[in-house]
Design an enzyme around this catalytic site. Structure first.
Site, PDB file in Angstrom:
ATOM      1  N   ILE A   1       0.710  -1.203   0.070  1.00 36.78           N
ATOM      2  CA  ILE A   1      -0.176  -0.042   0.106  1.00 36.78           C
ATOM      3  C   ILE A   1       0.430   0.949   0.156  1.00 36.78           C
ATOM      4  O   ILE A   1       0.131   2.259  -0.376  1.00 36.78           O
ATOM      5  CB  ILE A   1      -1.302  -0.288   1.068  1.00 36.78           C
ATOM      6  CG1 ILE A   1      -0.609  -0.256   2.757  1.00 36.78           C
ATOM      7  CG2 ILE A   1      -2.106  -0.690   0.990  1.00 36.78           C
ATOM      8  CD1 ILE A   1      -1.325  -0.019   3.545  1.00 36.78           C
TER       9      ILE A   1
ATOM     10  N   ASP B   1      10.887  13.816   9.160  1.00 34.17           N
ATOM     11  CA  ASP B   1      10.722  13.397   7.277  1.00 34.17           C
ATOM     12  C   ASP B   1       8.963  13.656   7.495  1.00 34.17           C
ATOM     13  O   ASP B   1       8.570  13.131   6.217  1.00 34.17           O
ATOM     14  CB  ASP B   1      11.018  11.858   7.127  1.00 34.17           C
ATOM     15  CG  ASP B   1      11.249  11.543   5.278  1.00 34.17           C
ATOM     16  OD1 ASP B   1      11.235  13.047   5.396  1.00 34.17           O
ATOM     17  OD2 ASP B   1      10.979  10.774   5.064  1.00 34.17           O
TER      18      ASP B   1
END
Length: 159
Positions: free
Chosen positions: A16, A137
């Site tokens: 996914i 991030d």
């Protein structure tokens, strides 16, 4: 890879997502009879054994820290399993699209919607920072826009 079972209980279903640190797959927790997301942490074959061991330990520390978080805007970590000499992080499966996918398909957000998403993102990051977790991030591909059915209507949230 689909159909493979990790840690004797997580049956991999379908990829996914993919990022710099690995691949995220939808999986079925056969023990608890629920769907989860499981991240295969990919360590470069070019790194030495010491670097590999350090990266593995860092992943475990980060997963343990993230597992302590309980915030609506943070994906819940359920388990870290070891398979093939590397960690697999088992997490809450959040039905969602990434912010970059939303922007690519829907175009720019209204200022009201962007403000709501921004507030939710900052609330989640604030909860993480209060627990000593630094994301490192934050970018549109790592922000999930989830739609939950709650109460009287649909409730969109940033995770």
């Amino acid at each position: 890879m689909t159909g493979r079972v990790i840690a004797g209980r997580y049956s991999l279903v379908v990829p996914i997502g993919r990022g710099a640190m690995g691949v995220v797959l939808r999986a079925r927790d056969q023990l608890l009879d629920r769907d989860v997301a499981i991240k295969e942490v990919v360590l470069s074959g070019a790194i030495g054994e010491d670097e590999r061991r350090n990266a593995y330990q860092r992943t475990l520390r980060e997963a343990r820290t993230a597992a302590r978080l309980s915030h609506r805007g943070v994906v819940t970590v359920y388990h870290v399993a070891e398979e093939d000499g590397r960690p697999w992080i088992v997490m809450e499966l959040v039905p969602s699209r990434s912010l970059d996918q939303v922007l690519a398909t829907e175009g720019p957000m209204t200022s009201l919607r962007a403000g709501r998403v921004g507030q939710q993102l900052l609330a989640g990051l604030g909860g993480a920072h209060a627990a000593g977790v630094l994301h490192r991030d934050v970018k549109p591909s790592n922000v999930l826009i989830a739609t939950d059915r709650s109460g009287a209507g649909w409730d969109e949230r940033a995770v």
